[in-house]
Design an enzyme around this catalytic site. Structure first.
Site, mmCIF file in Angstrom:
data_model
loop_
_atom_site.group_PDB
_atom_site.id
_atom_site.type_symbol
_atom_site.label_atom_id
_atom_site.label_comp_id
_atom_site.label_asym_id
_atom_site.label_seq_id
_atom_site.Cartn_x
_atom_site.Cartn_y
_atom_site.Cartn_z
ATOM 1 N N HIS A 14 -10.550 41.370 -33.751
ATOM 2 C CA HIS A 14 -11.786 42.115 -34.040
ATOM 3 C C HIS A 14 -12.379 41.594 -35.346
ATOM 4 O O HIS A 14 -11.984 41.992 -36.432
ATOM 5 C CB HIS A 14 -11.467 43.617 -34.116
ATOM 6 C CG HIS A 14 -12.673 44.484 -34.334
ATOM 7 N ND1 HIS A 14 -12.688 45.824 -34.015
ATOM 8 C CD2 HIS A 14 -13.904 44.223 -34.833
ATOM 9 C CE1 HIS A 14 -13.863 46.349 -34.308
ATOM 10 N NE2 HIS A 14 -14.618 45.395 -34.831
ATOM 11 N N HIS A 16 -16.303 40.147 -36.767
ATOM 12 C CA HIS A 16 -17.714 39.782 -36.550
ATOM 13 C C HIS A 16 -18.010 38.581 -37.430
ATOM 14 O O HIS A 16 -17.856 38.675 -38.661
ATOM 15 C CB HIS A 16 -18.634 40.938 -36.927
ATOM 16 C CG HIS A 16 -18.359 42.186 -36.157
ATOM 17 N ND1 HIS A 16 -19.053 42.528 -35.020
ATOM 18 C CD2 HIS A 16 -17.432 43.161 -36.339
ATOM 19 C CE1 HIS A 16 -18.576 43.673 -34.547
ATOM 20 N NE2 HIS A 16 -17.596 44.079 -35.317
ATOM 21 N N HIS A 194 -16.955 48.545 -28.901
ATOM 22 C CA HIS A 194 -16.642 49.452 -30.003
ATOM 23 C C HIS A 194 -16.781 50.867 -29.442
ATOM 24 O O HIS A 194 -17.808 51.191 -28.825
ATOM 25 C CB HIS A 194 -17.650 49.294 -31.135
ATOM 26 C CG HIS A 194 -17.462 48.081 -31.988
ATOM 27 N ND1 HIS A 194 -17.423 46.814 -31.485
ATOM 28 C CD2 HIS A 194 -17.288 47.957 -33.336
ATOM 29 C CE1 HIS A 194 -17.248 45.958 -32.494
ATOM 30 N NE2 HIS A 194 -17.160 46.627 -33.621
ATOM 31 N N GLU A 197 -15.391 54.884 -33.117
ATOM 32 C CA GLU A 197 -15.362 54.559 -34.553
ATOM 33 C C GLU A 197 -16.017 55.734 -35.290
ATOM 34 O O GLU A 197 -15.374 56.413 -36.075
ATOM 35 C CB GLU A 197 -16.108 53.250 -34.812
ATOM 36 C CG GLU A 197 -16.126 52.833 -36.288
ATOM 37 C CD GLU A 197 -16.986 51.577 -36.547
ATOM 38 O OE1 GLU A 197 -17.840 51.225 -35.703
ATOM 39 O OE2 GLU A 197 -16.802 50.967 -37.629
ATOM 40 N N ASP A 275 -12.511 43.173 -39.137
ATOM 41 C CA ASP A 275 -13.857 43.637 -38.771
ATOM 42 C C ASP A 275 -14.932 42.792 -39.470
ATOM 43 O O ASP A 275 -15.479 41.867 -38.869
ATOM 44 C CB ASP A 275 -14.000 45.132 -39.102
ATOM 45 C CG ASP A 275 -15.088 45.826 -38.300
ATOM 46 O OD1 ASP A 275 -15.708 45.183 -37.443
ATOM 47 O OD2 ASP A 275 -15.307 47.034 -38.526
ATOM 48 N N ASP A 276 -15.242 43.125 -40.725
ATOM 49 C CA ASP A 276 -16.269 42.414 -41.500
ATOM 50 C C ASP A 276 -15.696 42.133 -42.890
ATOM 51 O O ASP A 276 -16.036 42.816 -43.868
ATOM 52 C CB ASP A 276 -17.532 43.292 -41.614
ATOM 53 C CG ASP A 276 -18.093 43.648 -40.240
ATOM 54 O OD1 ASP A 276 -18.718 42.781 -39.614
ATOM 55 O OD2 ASP A 276 -17.860 44.786 -39.787
HETATM 56 N N1 ADE Z 1 -21.066 45.384 -36.371
HETATM 57 C C1 ADE Z 1 -20.343 44.788 -37.313
HETATM 58 N N2 ADE Z 1 -19.330 45.587 -37.682
HETATM 59 C C2 ADE Z 1 -19.419 46.712 -36.947
HETATM 60 C C3 ADE Z 1 -18.672 47.912 -36.864
HETATM 61 N N3 ADE Z 1 -17.585 48.132 -37.610
HETATM 62 N N4 ADE Z 1 -19.073 48.855 -36.007
HETATM 63 C C4 ADE Z 1 -20.154 48.661 -35.256
HETATM 64 N N5 ADE Z 1 -20.898 47.563 -35.298
HETATM 65 C C5 ADE Z 1 -20.537 46.591 -36.134
HETATM 66 ZN ZN ZN Z 2 -16.514 45.806 -35.420
#
Ligand code: ADE
Ligand code: ZN
Length: 337
Positions: A14, A16, A194, A197, A275-276
């Site tokens: 996971h 991005h 997703h 969350e 994630d990011d």
């Molecule tokens: N796009 C990038 N990170 C995300 C996240 N944690 N939840 C939803 N969309 C995303």
């Molecule tokens: Zn994500």
């Protein structure tokens, strides 16, 4: 434990690619493309990364991605992330990309995919890291726009393994995307999304029942519903959990309250992911370290998490077995078995 985590062979499921965009590279690319960004320094950028919720983060994330214009920009972004994988003993990664973030600004789909793909080919050769691609639909843009993206992707479908669903979750339930997910699956893409969350357990049900997803991104709120947890366990579907993201976006108040142990105790197949990473304070190993410290996880649990990461990847069985063997050899040595 830090060294154990560092050397642990693992996969990331996971991530991005737009969320791996470090401020230093953002400045470099903004400059060469002669695009103004509303920051004067890397420190100013990092100071802006304080979020109350998912939407707060997404507004800044889309703004950051807007400096990506040329194929080389997408190459540099992706290769820079893949180098970090190699340095962390991430042997395999499944990278999400958001085509609409770029096509909306007039960047061609092929510019995005060709840059990312070329980096993946080079990383396999030069870094011994393998990668698959997940094309994510932006849920705030609705189903018709996702269909356009699906159409644009078809000439490149040999380069894409799966489709995902990301962006603003609340108010954009999976049920809005039934038709485009059905068409995506017919085109050969594996569906993931997703879910849970910020959205309720109901959205996770929808993602499973209506979109036929094969992996749940996040899934924290699934724990609200015992029947749902039992259903996920019986379907043998994994959750891609992202501790530092959950903390940064206030999905959990404190990492010490993170439900990861509850998830494992319930029989859920959990994986650890970043994630990011450029926005949430750490790459995948930092996520392992943070959750290990917060919950006092032992080596056996870390091994289980890494094992899940290979087991629930979308790799074919031959490569999966190769990585699992590598992991088992490492763990046998480390645990004296
Ligand atoms: N796009 C990038 N990170 C995300 C996240 N944690 N939840 C939803 N969309 C995303
Ligand atoms: Zn994500």
């Amino acid at each position: 434990m830090k060294t154990f985590i560092q050397n642990l062979p693992k996969a990331e499921l996971h991530l991005h690619i737009e969320g791996s965009f470090e401020p230093e590279l953002m400045f470099e690319i903004a400059q060469r493309n002669q695009i103004d960004i509303p920051y004067n320094s890397v420190e100013e950028v990092r100071d802006a990364y304080k979020f109350d919720c998912l939407q707060d983060f997404l507004d800044i994330y889309y703004q950051g991605a807007s400096v990506l214009i040329k194929e080389q920009d997408f190459y540099d972004l992706t290769y820079s992330y893949l180098k970090k994988c190699a340095a962390q003993n991430v042997r395999h990664t499944e990278i999400m990309f958001d085509p609409q973030t770029h096509t909306e600004r007039g960047v061609a789909f092929e510019t995005v995919i060709n840059g990312i793909h070329r980096a993946i080919v080079d990383a396999k050769e030069n870094l011994s890291v393998t990668a698959l691609l997940i094309m994510s639909y932006l849920r705030h843009l609705g189903e018709a726009d996702a269909f356009k993206t699906l159409e644009q992707s078809l000439p490149f479908k040999d380069k894409i393994a799966a489709v995902g669903l990301d962006s603003s979750e609340k108010g954009n339930p999976p049920s809005k995307f039934i038709n485009v997910f059905k068409a995506s699956e017919e085109a050969g893409y594996i569906p993931v999304a997703h879910a849970g969350e910020e959205g309720p357990a109901e959205y996770v049900w929808e993602a499973l029942d209506l979109l036929n997803i094969q992996r749940i991104d996040h899934g924290n709120n699934a724990l609200e519903d015992k029947n749902l947890v039992a259903d996920i366990v019986s379907r043998d579907i994994a959750l891609t959990v992202c501790p530092l993201s959950n903390s940064a976006l206030q999905v959990v108040e404190d990492l010490k309250q993170h439900p990861l142990k509850k998830m494992l105790a319930a029989g859920l197949k959990v994986t650890i992911n970043s994630d990011d990473p450029a926005y949430f304070g750490g790459q995948v190993n930092a996520n392992y370290e943070a959750i290990q410290t917060a919950l006092n996880l032992d080596k056996a649990t870390l091994y289980e998490l890494a094992k899940n990461s290979f087991q629930y990847s979308f790799l074919n069985q031959t490569i999966k077995s190769k990585y699992l063997k590598e992991l088992d050899a490492y763990y046998a040595l480390e645990s004296g078995n």
